[in-house]
Design a protein around this motif. Sequence first.
Motif, PDB file in Angstrom:
ATOM      1  N   ILE A  75      51.431 136.441  50.991  1.00 58.60           N
ATOM      2  CA  ILE A  75      51.250 137.908  50.997  1.00 58.60           C
ATOM      3  C   ILE A  75      50.723 138.357  52.365  1.00 58.60           C
ATOM      4  O   ILE A  75      51.278 139.260  52.998  1.00 58.60           O
ATOM      5  CB  ILE A  75      50.288 138.347  49.879  1.00 58.60           C
ATOM      6  N   GLY A  76      49.657 137.677  52.829  1.00 57.97           N
ATOM      7  CA  GLY A  76      49.071 138.068  54.113  1.00 57.97           C
ATOM      8  C   GLY A  76      50.059 137.918  55.260  1.00 57.97           C
ATOM      9  O   GLY A  76      50.189 138.797  56.112  1.00 57.97           O
ATOM     10  N   PHE A  77      50.793 136.809  55.230  1.00 55.55           N
ATOM     11  CA  PHE A  77      51.697 136.566  56.352  1.00 55.55           C
ATOM     12  C   PHE A  77      52.929 137.467  56.279  1.00 55.55           C
ATOM     13  O   PHE A  77      53.440 137.901  57.312  1.00 55.55           O
ATOM     14  CB  PHE A  77      52.127 135.094  56.392  1.00 55.55           C
ATOM     15  N   ALA A  78      53.373 137.767  55.062  1.00 58.85           N
ATOM     16  CA  ALA A  78      54.527 138.668  54.942  1.00 58.85           C
ATOM     17  C   ALA A  78      54.169 140.049  55.510  1.00 58.85           C
ATOM     18  O   ALA A  78      54.972 140.657  56.231  1.00 58.85           O
ATOM     19  CB  ALA A  78      54.955 138.791  53.487  1.00 58.85           C
ATOM     20  N   LEU A  79      52.957 140.523  55.211  1.00 55.89           N
ATOM     21  CA  LEU A  79      52.515 141.809  55.779  1.00 55.89           C
ATOM     22  C   LEU A  79      52.500 141.735  57.298  1.00 55.89           C
ATOM     23  O   LEU A  79      53.016 142.615  57.994  1.00 55.89           O
ATOM     24  CB  LEU A  79      51.108 142.154  55.272  1.00 55.89           C
ATOM     25  N   SER A  80      51.896 140.664  57.806  1.00 55.79           N
ATOM     26  CA  SER A  80      51.770 140.506  59.250  1.00 55.79           C
ATOM     27  C   SER A  80      53.133 140.405  59.919  1.00 55.79           C
ATOM     28  O   SER A  80      53.427 141.107  60.892  1.00 55.79           O
ATOM     29  CB  SER A  80      50.927 139.256  59.530  1.00 55.79           C
ATOM     30  N   ILE A 137      44.886 139.760  59.982  1.00 60.80           N
ATOM     31  CA  ILE A 137      44.217 139.934  61.280  1.00 60.80           C
ATOM     32  C   ILE A 137      44.435 138.717  62.176  1.00 60.80           C
ATOM     33  O   ILE A 137      44.657 138.835  63.377  1.00 60.80           O
ATOM     34  CB  ILE A 137      42.696 140.162  61.076  1.00 60.80           C
ATOM     35  N   GLY A 138      44.406 137.547  61.563  1.00 61.14           N
ATOM     36  CA  GLY A 138      44.505 136.325  62.347  1.00 61.14           C
ATOM     37  C   GLY A 138      45.895 136.035  62.890  1.00 61.14           C
ATOM     38  O   GLY A 138      46.054 135.222  63.796  1.00 61.14           O
ATOM     39  N   THR A 139      46.921 136.679  62.333  1.00 63.07           N
ATOM     40  CA  THR A 139      48.276 136.347  62.783  1.00 63.07           C
ATOM     41  C   THR A 139      49.050 137.534  63.349  1.00 63.07           C
ATOM     42  O   THR A 139      49.976 137.350  64.127  1.00 63.07           O
ATOM     43  CB  THR A 139      49.112 135.746  61.631  1.00 63.07           C
ATOM     44  N   PHE A 140      48.654 138.761  62.958  1.00 68.85           N
ATOM     45  CA  PHE A 140      49.448 139.936  63.344  1.00 68.85           C
ATOM     46  C   PHE A 140      49.577 140.082  64.864  1.00 68.85           C
ATOM     47  O   PHE A 140      50.664 140.314  65.393  1.00 68.85           O
ATOM     48  CB  PHE A 140      48.838 141.204  62.739  1.00 68.85           C
ATOM     49  N   THR A 188      58.250 131.846  66.312  1.00 66.72           N
ATOM     50  CA  THR A 188      56.953 132.530  66.318  1.00 66.72           C
ATOM     51  C   THR A 188      56.316 132.469  64.936  1.00 66.72           C
ATOM     52  O   THR A 188      55.138 132.119  64.793  1.00 66.72           O
ATOM     53  CB  THR A 188      57.165 134.006  66.721  1.00 66.72           C
ATOM     54  N   TYR A 189      57.100 132.796  63.933  1.00 65.25           N
ATOM     55  CA  TYR A 189      56.578 132.777  62.563  1.00 65.25           C
ATOM     56  C   TYR A 189      56.150 131.366  62.165  1.00 65.25           C
ATOM     57  O   TYR A 189      55.116 131.178  61.540  1.00 65.25           O
ATOM     58  CB  TYR A 189      57.637 133.288  61.586  1.00 65.25           C
ATOM     59  N   ARG A 190      56.948 130.392  62.555  1.00 66.76           N
ATOM     60  CA  ARG A 190      56.625 129.020  62.188  1.00 66.76           C
ATOM     61  C   ARG A 190      55.285 128.598  62.801  1.00 66.76           C
ATOM     62  O   ARG A 190      54.431 128.024  62.128  1.00 66.76           O
ATOM     63  CB  ARG A 190      57.732 128.091  62.685  1.00 66.76           C
ATOM     64  N   ILE A 191      55.098 128.924  64.074  1.00 70.33           N
ATOM     65  CA  ILE A 191      53.874 128.518  64.762  1.00 70.33           C
ATOM     66  C   ILE A 191      52.660 129.248  64.190  1.00 70.33           C
ATOM     67  O   ILE A 191      51.622 128.649  63.918  1.00 70.33           O
ATOM     68  CB  ILE A 191      54.010 128.802  66.279  1.00 70.33           C
ATOM     69  N   ASN A 192      52.798 130.555  63.961  1.00 70.77           N
ATOM     70  CA  ASN A 192      51.652 131.325  63.500  1.00 70.77           C
ATOM     71  C   ASN A 192      51.371 131.117  62.017  1.00 70.77           C
ATOM     72  O   ASN A 192      50.266 131.393  61.547  1.00 70.77           O
ATOM     73  CB  ASN A 192      51.863 132.808  63.808  1.00 70.77           C
ATOM     74  N   MET A 193      52.376 130.631  61.306  1.00 72.81           N
ATOM     75  CA  MET A 193      52.154 130.278  59.906  1.00 72.81           C
ATOM     76  C   MET A 193      51.082 129.202  59.815  1.00 72.81           C
ATOM     77  O   MET A 193      50.294 129.177  58.873  1.00 72.81           O
ATOM     78  CB  MET A 193      53.470 129.773  59.313  1.00 72.81           C
ATOM     79  N   ALA A 194      51.038 128.313  60.808  1.00 72.08           N
ATOM     80  CA  ALA A 194      50.029 127.255  60.807  1.00 72.08           C
ATOM     81  C   ALA A 194      48.635 127.863  60.839  1.00 72.08           C
ATOM     82  O   ALA A 194      47.732 127.405  60.130  1.00 72.08           O
ATOM     83  CB  ALA A 194      50.240 126.327  61.997  1.00 72.08           C
ATOM     84  N   GLY A 245      60.470 124.046  56.267  1.00 72.33           N
ATOM     85  CA  GLY A 245      61.263 125.134  55.698  1.00 72.33           C
ATOM     86  C   GLY A 245      61.716 126.114  56.767  1.00 72.33           C
ATOM     87  O   GLY A 245      62.882 126.520  56.807  1.00 72.33           O
ATOM     88  N   PHE A 246      60.780 126.490  57.657  1.00 74.29           N
ATOM     89  CA  PHE A 246      61.138 127.412  58.742  1.00 74.29           C
ATOM     90  C   PHE A 246      62.182 126.793  59.675  1.00 74.29           C
ATOM     91  O   PHE A 246      63.127 127.450  60.102  1.00 74.29           O
ATOM     92  CB  PHE A 246      59.901 127.790  59.560  1.00 74.29           C
ATOM     93  N   ARG A 247      61.997 125.503  59.976  1.00 73.04           N
ATOM     94  CA  ARG A 247      62.980 124.837  60.842  1.00 73.04           C
ATOM     95  C   ARG A 247      64.358 124.841  60.195  1.00 73.04           C
ATOM     96  O   ARG A 247      65.377 125.069  60.851  1.00 73.04           O
ATOM     97  CB  ARG A 247      62.558 123.377  61.089  1.00 73.04           C
ATOM     98  N   PHE A 248      64.372 124.584  58.886  1.00 70.53           N
ATOM     99  CA  PHE A 248      65.641 124.548  58.157  1.00 70.53           C
ATOM    100  C   PHE A 248      66.308 125.932  58.203  1.00 70.53           C
ATOM    101  O   PHE A 248      67.491 126.047  58.524  1.00 70.53           O
ATOM    102  CB  PHE A 248      65.367 124.124  56.708  1.00 70.53           C
ATOM    103  N   LEU A 249      65.508 126.964  57.903  1.00 70.15           N
ATOM    104  CA  LEU A 249      66.041 128.332  57.928  1.00 70.15           C
ATOM    105  C   LEU A 249      66.624 128.661  59.287  1.00 70.15           C
ATOM    106  O   LEU A 249      67.689 129.254  59.411  1.00 70.15           O
ATOM    107  CB  LEU A 249      64.911 129.330  57.633  1.00 70.15           C
ATOM    108  N   MET A 250      65.906 128.267  60.336  1.00 64.52           N
ATOM    109  CA  MET A 250      66.358 128.584  61.680  1.00 64.52           C
ATOM    110  C   MET A 250      67.661 127.861  61.998  1.00 64.52           C
ATOM    111  O   MET A 250      68.581 128.449  62.564  1.00 64.52           O
ATOM    112  CB  MET A 250      65.290 128.189  62.691  1.00 64.52           C
ATOM    113  N   ARG A 251      67.741 126.583  61.608  1.00 65.51           N
ATOM    114  CA  ARG A 251      68.986 125.853  61.857  1.00 65.51           C
ATOM    115  C   ARG A 251      70.153 126.487  61.133  1.00 65.51           C
ATOM    116  O   ARG A 251      71.266 126.554  61.647  1.00 65.51           O
ATOM    117  CB  ARG A 251      68.832 124.396  61.416  1.00 65.51           C
TER     118      ARG A 251
END
Lengths: 258, 256
Positions: A75-80, A137-140, A188-194, A245-251
Amino acid sequence: MNRWSSLRRFLAHPWVLGLVGMATVLLIWLLTTASGTVDKLFLPSPQAVWQAGQSQWQSGGLVKDAVASIQRVFIGFALSAGLALPVGIAMGTNRTICRLLEPLMALIRYMPAPAFIPLLIIYFGLEELPKVLLIFIGTFFFNTLMIMDAVKFVPSELVETALTLGGRGLPILTRVVAPYIAPQVFDTYRINMASAWNLVIVAELVAATEGLGKRISLAQRFLRTDEIFVGLIVIGLVGLVIDLGFRFLMRKSCAWAT
Amino acid sequence: MHLQVSSVCKSFGYGPKAKQVLDSVSFDLHSGQFLALVGSSGSGKSTMMRLIAGLERPSSGEIRLDGELIRGPGADRGMVFQKYSLFPWLTAGQNVAFGMRLQGRPRAEVRERTAYFLEVVGLVESARLLPRELSGGMQQRVAIARSLAAEPKVLLLDEPFGALDLQIRESMQEFLHRLWLQTGLTALLITHDLEEALLLAQEVQIMAPRPGRIVRRVSADLDRSSLAHLRVSQPFLALREELASCLRSLDSSLTA
């Protein structure tokens, strides 16, 4: 010799060395605990951790906590991510907006997100909202500034080509800028998801009724190091799955860029 | 079609730092003509092209297409850039279709015209390949097909073969010449390669650098039935030598 060359070929497989690294750590762990030189309270054996994990899995508590943490992160990351995309594109394409917002964002970006926890608790209490907002706040700001950079590096030739083919305004955005930056946005999303995943654990360590962070802090109270290990391993595994998952989506969606 | 460039000046920057790039450039281009602007770097020829494309505005003077003042970029002036400007996420066929889809043409028409222009540039078999899977020459042919498919009144070629190997360059020159004969397109070519200009264009204009201006106009009425023969024919070589010495004199006046 033939045997050597087949071994070398085996080691050349991209996954093999990674697995060797992990197996080595596991082996050292196993030998250390089996030798009995370390107090079990400090370092539980792999078997004990496995058993603790099994019983937590069977009781259903582990799954419930993992789901609670994952939900907050998403939820938080989807908003960001959802808000960072239009703001980042606006900053990347419009110099006025960029000059207005970039210094502000660069400043806030350097404020550690966990430092906002006391404020968030005062404002929003101990429910879900402050945890979701912490992730936001931490990812936006990272998401926005990285997307802005991606937009700024869209080659001017591509935009100008589209202009001379009769494109302008919105079609340039959707047909040139968007597809060009898509791979970088995914990355970007993959890195900040961490960091989102880090922050949810921090938030739960401070105050929560459920979640993987809560599970760890509870285990600490009862000196259950084996359960702390279970928590840590699960956190790591879930993060790894999200990353893959993000890597797969990107490929799948940006085959041209890989 | 009538492209009219009249007394165009262009400066970048303001005040004492202002740099004049073009000084009162004028020329005309009519339907079916092939005109080349030749000059060394700094002669402002690329800037001239960007002004016609509408990507920049002139500081003074005006550019008109069929009497209409040019105010910005548009599909009536197709442009082929030196650096490969294919959209890397689209196949060759999708790149050719790009402009037509922007124009909102019906799907059937887009499909038909895409096939036709891929055929014209000899790349039917590569329609489904991504740009990175194409050679440099093939990429430029796709870029030319993409421009033509959008039906421009004039094709602007900005050093289109500048990044290609010599041999591929020569075959691309043959290709562009055949294309011109075949489609009757109107073209403005920018190049620093005098030979290229004389091979392809009926009229060649020499530009001098700092500030960029036209110093010489020659009509190159040559027998173009075979470019290979033309390259070594006497009138061609004589004209080339004459213009080359003109270009050299422009450069030495700078260094002296």
